[in-house]
Scaffold this active site. Structure first.
Site, PDB file in Angstrom:
ATOM      1  N   ASP A 238       0.859  -1.176   0.000  1.00 33.79           N
ATOM      2  CA  ASP A 238       0.000   0.000   0.000  1.00 33.79           C
ATOM      3  C   ASP A 238       0.904   1.237   0.000  1.00 33.79           C
ATOM      4  O   ASP A 238       2.071   1.161   0.435  1.00 33.79           O
ATOM      5  CB  ASP A 238      -0.892  -0.035   1.239  1.00 33.79           C
ATOM      6  CG  ASP A 238      -1.616   1.265   1.475  1.00 33.79           C
ATOM      7  OD1 ASP A 238      -2.317   1.729   0.559  1.00 33.79           O
ATOM      8  OD2 ASP A 238      -1.471   1.830   2.583  1.00 33.79           O
ATOM      9  N   MET A 239       0.397   2.358  -0.434  1.00 32.96           N
ATOM     10  CA  MET A 239       1.219   3.564  -0.485  1.00 32.96           C
ATOM     11  C   MET A 239       1.029   4.438   0.751  1.00 32.96           C
ATOM     12  O   MET A 239       1.869   4.462   1.643  1.00 32.96           O
ATOM     13  CB  MET A 239       0.914   4.346  -1.770  1.00 32.96           C
ATOM     14  CG  MET A 239       1.427   3.648  -3.026  1.00 32.96           C
ATOM     15  SD  MET A 239       1.034   4.528  -4.565  1.00 32.96           S
ATOM     16  CE  MET A 239       1.799   6.116  -4.283  1.00 32.96           C
TER      17      MET A 239
ATOM     18  N   THR B 141      -2.643   0.169  -4.488  1.00 31.71           N
ATOM     19  CA  THR B 141      -3.038   1.478  -3.975  1.00 31.71           C
ATOM     20  C   THR B 141      -4.447   1.862  -4.407  1.00 31.71           C
ATOM     21  O   THR B 141      -4.966   1.362  -5.410  1.00 31.71           O
ATOM     22  CB  THR B 141      -2.030   2.544  -4.462  1.00 31.71           C
ATOM     23  OG1 THR B 141      -2.417   3.834  -3.995  1.00 31.71           O
ATOM     24  CG2 THR B 141      -1.958   2.577  -5.991  1.00 31.71           C
ATOM     25  N   GLY B 142      -5.041   2.767  -3.653  1.00 30.30           N
ATOM     26  CA  GLY B 142      -6.295   3.364  -4.054  1.00 30.30           C
ATOM     27  C   GLY B 142      -6.099   4.550  -4.979  1.00 30.30           C
ATOM     28  O   GLY B 142      -7.058   5.101  -5.505  1.00 30.30           O
TER      29      GLY B 142
ATOM     30  N   LYS C  62      -8.155  -4.835  -3.705  1.00 31.91           N
ATOM     31  CA  LYS C  62      -6.719  -5.017  -3.907  1.00 31.91           C
ATOM     32  C   LYS C  62      -6.383  -6.503  -4.020  1.00 31.91           C
ATOM     33  O   LYS C  62      -5.428  -6.874  -4.714  1.00 31.91           O
ATOM     34  CB  LYS C  62      -5.933  -4.362  -2.774  1.00 31.91           C
ATOM     35  CG  LYS C  62      -5.994  -2.845  -2.777  1.00 31.91           C
ATOM     36  CD  LYS C  62      -5.096  -2.240  -1.716  1.00 31.91           C
ATOM     37  CE  LYS C  62      -5.174  -0.718  -1.702  1.00 31.91           C
ATOM     38  NZ  LYS C  62      -4.254  -0.108  -0.722  1.00 31.91           N
TER      39      LYS C  62
ATOM     40  N   ASP D 172      -2.523  -0.606   5.791  1.00 33.17           N
ATOM     41  CA  ASP D 172      -2.917   0.034   7.043  1.00 33.17           C
ATOM     42  C   ASP D 172      -4.409   0.333   7.160  1.00 33.17           C
ATOM     43  O   ASP D 172      -4.874   0.707   8.233  1.00 33.17           O
ATOM     44  CB  ASP D 172      -2.143   1.345   7.231  1.00 33.17           C
ATOM     45  CG  ASP D 172      -2.610   2.445   6.275  1.00 33.17           C
ATOM     46  OD1 ASP D 172      -2.633   2.183   5.044  1.00 33.17           O
ATOM     47  OD2 ASP D 172      -2.956   3.529   6.745  1.00 33.17           O
TER      48      ASP D 172
ATOM     49  N   ASN E   7      -9.207  -0.821   2.957  1.00 31.81           N
ATOM     50  CA  ASN E   7      -9.037  -1.249   1.566  1.00 31.81           C
ATOM     51  C   ASN E   7      -7.878  -2.223   1.398  1.00 31.81           C
ATOM     52  O   ASN E   7      -7.715  -2.823   0.331  1.00 31.81           O
ATOM     53  CB  ASN E   7      -8.909  -0.056   0.608  1.00 31.81           C
ATOM     54  CG  ASN E   7      -7.716   0.824   0.902  1.00 31.81           C
ATOM     55  OD1 ASN E   7      -6.975   0.611   1.849  1.00 31.81           O
ATOM     56  ND2 ASN E   7      -7.535   1.855   0.086  1.00 31.81           N
TER      57      ASN E   7
END
Length: 245
Positions: A9-10, A43-44, A174, A197, A200
């Site tokens: 994740d970013m 990532t979103g 994801k 975290d 999502n």
């Protein structure tokens, strides 16, 4: 277990609060790649955002974009795309957003670009909607809106922060995006380390061989993870790579 892919994740995970990649994270991602382990971003964010960081890290693995709505290889190869029914977008914009107009913000990622309350098209059916978002500082209000949307049975509902709700097409997450990446690479989800975290990130953390929650993760995420890392200001990603790769 020999892991072959790390999915990061970013925001809140790879990136520190200044939206930067720390030197330790950069170092250990490089070492993982040198050891033959693939690294991707899940990532979103839209591809325009994610590609900047992916190019900076010299990643060559397909990226999971917009919470799984797209999978891209750089520089410009689209592998998969899953859009939201525009009739649902119309319903959201006519029934939900106006009812809370003064208390929430609406934003979205479309194939054609970013859309929010200030640049909504006259015809919502003219755009291809990848991801919808509703944000507010009123957490109780967001819970109320989420409960209403759950009765629609029309979206994959998550968040990237406790102050928002994120909506994708049903079954798109994801995890589904990572499964597409694994198919491309010819590996299994059991060979993946997934680190995140927020809500999502939950599907991919559950589906991965090693699911990791950041030390700054939401409690719901920590509860389902195999391992809890240090926070994103303590080089949590680097320490996980150091320990498990």
């Amino acid at each position: 277990m020999t892991y072959k892919l790390i999915a990061l994740d970013m925001d809140g995970t790879l990136l520190n609060p200044k939206k930067q990649i720390s030197e330790q994270n950069r170092l250990w991602i490089g070492r993982a790649i040198e050891a033959g382990v693939r690294v991707t971003l899940a990532t979103g964010r839209p591809i325009s955002d994610a590609s900047v960081y992916a190019q900076d890290l010299q990643l060559e693995t397909p990226l999971v974009i917009n919470n799984g709505s797209e999978v891209w290889s750089l520089p410009d190869k689209l592998h998969a795309r899953h859009v939201i029914d525009s009739n649902l977008v119309s319903r959201l914009l006519t029934e939900v957003i106006p009812a809370y107009a003064e208390q929430v913000n609406f934003w979205s990622h479309t194939v054609e670009g970013r859309v929010n309350k200030t640049n909504l098209p006259d015809d919502v059916h003219s755009l291809r909607w990848l991801q919808l978002g509703i944000s507010s500082k009123n957490i109780d209000l967001l819970k109320e809106i989420r409960s209403e949307l759950e009765t629609w049975n029309a979206f994959e509902i998550s968040n990237s922060d406790v102050t928002n709700i994120e909506l994708n097409a049903p079954g798109i997450s994801k995890a589904s995006g990572l499964q597409e990446v694994c198919r491309i690479l010819g590996i299994q989800m059991s060979e993946v380390i997934a680190i995140g975290d927020s809500l999502n990130d939950v599907p991919m953390i559950k589906a991965a061989g090693l699911g990791v929650a950041m030390g700054n993760a939401q409690d719901t995420v920590k509860a389902i993870a195999d391992v809890i890392a240090l926070t994103n200001v303590e080089d949590g990603v680097a320490r996980i790579i150091e320990a498990h790769i």
